[in-house]
Design an enzyme around this catalytic site. Structure first.
Site, PDB file in Angstrom:
ATOM      1  N   LEU A  12       0.848  -1.197   0.000  1.00 48.19           N
ATOM      2  CA  LEU A  12       0.000   0.000   0.000  1.00 48.19           C
ATOM      3  C   LEU A  12       0.880   1.243   0.000  1.00 48.19           C
ATOM      4  O   LEU A  12       1.655   1.465   0.939  1.00 48.19           O
ATOM      5  CB  LEU A  12      -0.924   0.006   1.219  1.00 48.19           C
ATOM      6  CG  LEU A  12      -1.837  -1.222   1.350  1.00 48.19           C
ATOM      7  CD1 LEU A  12      -2.826  -1.018   2.494  1.00 48.19           C
ATOM      8  CD2 LEU A  12      -2.579  -1.494   0.043  1.00 48.19           C
ATOM      9  N   ARG A  19       2.199  15.091   6.221  1.00 49.56           N
ATOM     10  CA  ARG A  19       3.014  15.676   7.299  1.00 49.56           C
ATOM     11  C   ARG A  19       4.514  15.650   7.005  1.00 49.56           C
ATOM     12  O   ARG A  19       5.306  16.242   7.735  1.00 49.56           O
ATOM     13  CB  ARG A  19       2.700  14.976   8.624  1.00 49.56           C
ATOM     14  CG  ARG A  19       1.392  15.454   9.220  1.00 49.56           C
ATOM     15  CD  ARG A  19       1.025  14.661  10.448  1.00 49.56           C
ATOM     16  NE  ARG A  19       0.439  13.362  10.090  1.00 49.56           N
ATOM     17  CZ  ARG A  19       0.278  12.356  10.947  1.00 49.56           C
ATOM     18  NH1 ARG A  19       0.684  12.490  12.192  1.00 49.56           N
ATOM     19  NH2 ARG A  19      -0.261  11.233  10.551  1.00 49.56           N
TER      20      ARG A  19
END
Ligand code: UD1
Ligand code: CA
Length: 479
Positions: A12, A19
């Protein structure tokens, strides 16, 4: 005839990683010689997967280009909108309708995971005949992560996300690492049942466990032996913590294999580097790329080696080297800069404040001080004096200089390429050599010296120099 069940890895890697605050997608951030995703793909390779699918989304072009170059065996699958981890895996399986066997799900931002840990997960999965197995970790601060909810017998009941968890569930310190093994067919079926009725309005991959368990399928848990392996990273501070953990693991491995690291806390070795037993690395060193260091070589302190080969017994002190080959027992530094194409034969020497590029030094050749050697071949036992410049560039072309065996180039010489100094030839200090110096000749281009008598007394009267000259002057005292 029975075949080993096939293994497919799904990585994934579609998330943005906001961030990180970087133009580079999170999974392409570098960590000791590979990207985060590169570390995960190395695990996929090590567990002998039949197929690797990488779910890409954010900056898919950039991640896809990286895959084509660094991991052509992996197939990117586009998840145009990131609607959750369950959605991501569903899209991957839709792209591979014929897929059966075991599906291993890895996260593109968990670079410390070792293949051994995934093998342990897989053997638990197979031994239990499980429909799904999760790698969990016991951590002190579970904040933000999914929690493993076990029933009174210790079996997995479901996985609950922090945002959906009750106050009581939030106290659980066994967390979901985001790494799993699934039976492909049962996974496909369960993914079709996911809802987005949760705090984040996403399809949670984690809900597959609750669905399968409630249907009576066996689900299993493998608790990671080392929780730190399951750490992901969301910002640069977390990334730097992972880098320290990876550094320590790499350094421990080399020390156990016989390499002497004098200060492992300041030694940064990429996972792509190799060292032989009895190699020594002193403090503040960075070894990266395809660098190799042979036995009894001494590196550092304060040295950076990029794509550099260091042979047995060589010494490299306070040096920056990229793309050089340093031969056996050669010495380099302090304060030198080796650039690509530099090849140092056995026992040759590059001393202090020397820059070398495309330079071949023969056995025992010496360039001891303050020199630029660009595009040169220097024969065995030749000696290049302090301050010599190999002038390789005329503003348009680069040309080569050849210095023959045991030739001697005096200090402060400019060798203007293309030019050749023959074997055993000498060049007088301070010369500018633009024509070949044949073997055994002396090349000299200096003007004759003349001394102007009494100059200081006439031109600098009243200075300390004049006083010193007068005191030293014996001619006036001669009768
Ligand atoms: C997820 C798990 C959580 C676990 C944590 C471990 C779910 C619902 N939760 O949390 O239980 O403790 O991982 O880190 O699965 N991704 C996609 N497409 C998407 C969403 C995510 O490819 O649509 C990728 C991300 O790039 C990342 C991975 O999936 O590599 C995990 O996603 P992330 O958002 O970090 O997971 P969490 O929801 O925080
Ligand atoms: Ca995460």
């Amino acid at each position: 005839m029975s075949q080993a069940p096939s293994r497919t890895v799904v990585v994934l890697a579609a998330g943005e990683g906001k961030r990180m605050k970087s133009a580079t997608p999170k999974v392409l951030q570098p960590l000791l010689g590979r990207t985060l995703l590169g570390h995960v793909l190395a695990v996929a390779q090590a567990i002998h997967t039949d197929r690797t699918l990488v779910v890409v989304g954010h900056k898919a072009d950039q991640v896809g280009a990286y895959l084509a170059d660094a991991a052509p065996e992996a197939t990117p699958v586009l998840q145009a909108e990131q609607n959750g981890t369950g959605h991501a895996v569903r899209i991957a399986l839709d792209a591979a309708p014929e897929l059966t066997g075991t599906v291993v799900v890895l996260s593109g931002d968990v670079p410390l995971l070792r293949p051994e840990t995934v093998e342990a997960l897989l053997s638990t999965h197979e031994r239990a005949g499980a429909a799904a197995t999760v790698l969990s970790a016991e951590v002190a601060e579970p904040g933000g992560l999914g929690r493993i909810v076990r029933d009174k017998d210790g079996n997995l009941e479901r996985i609950v996300e922090q945002k959906d968890a009750s106050a009581e569930e939030r106290l659980i310190r066994e967390v979901n690492s985001g790494i799993y093994a699934f039976d492909a067919a049962l996974l496909r079926e369960a993914l079709g049942k996911l809802s987005t009725d949760n705090a984040q309005g996403e399809e949670y991959l984690t809900d597959v466990f609750g669905i399968l368990a409630s249907q009576g399928h066996p689900v299993a848990i493998e608790v990671a032996e080392f929780a730190y392996e399951t750490l992901g990273c969301n910002d640069r501070a977390e990334l730097s913590r992972l880098r320290v953990l990876m550094r320590d693991r790499v350094n421990d491995g080399w020390m156990r294999s016989g390499v002497l690291l004098l200060d492992p806390a300041t030694t940064w070795i990429d996972v792509t580097v190799t060292l032989e037993p009895d190699a020594v690395v002193d403090q503040n060193c960075k070894l990266s790329g395809s660098t190799t260091v042979a036995r009894d070589a001494v590196i550092g302190p304060d040295t950076t080696l990029i794509d550099t080969t260091v042979a047995e017994g060589a010494t490299v002190l306070r040096t920056h080297s990229i793309g050089a080959q340093i031969g056996p027992e050669a010495t380099v530094g302090p304060f030198s800069f080796l650039r690509p194409g530099t090849t140092l034969a056995r026992k040759s020497k590059i001393g202090g404040f020397v820059e070398a590029k495309n330079a071949e030094l023969g056995e025992g050749a010496k360039v001891p001080h303050l020199t630029y050697v660009g595009d040169a071949t220097i024969g065995p036992k030749a000696n290049i004096g302090a301050g010599t410049i190999f002038a390789n560039y005329d503003g348009v072309r680069k040309s080569r200089t050849v210095v023959g065996e045991a030739a001697f180039v005096g200090s402060d010489t400019v060798l203007i390429a293309p030019v050749e100094v023959g074997p055993g030839a000498y060049v007088a200090a301070g010369s500018a050599i633009a024509k070949d110096v044949p073997a055994g000749n002396l090349g000299v281009t200096r003007a004759q010296q003349r001394n102007v008598e009494g100059w200081t007394a006439r031109k600098r009267p009243g200075t300390a120099s004049a006083a010193a000259a007068e005191a030293a002057d014996t001619t006036s005292e001669q009768e």
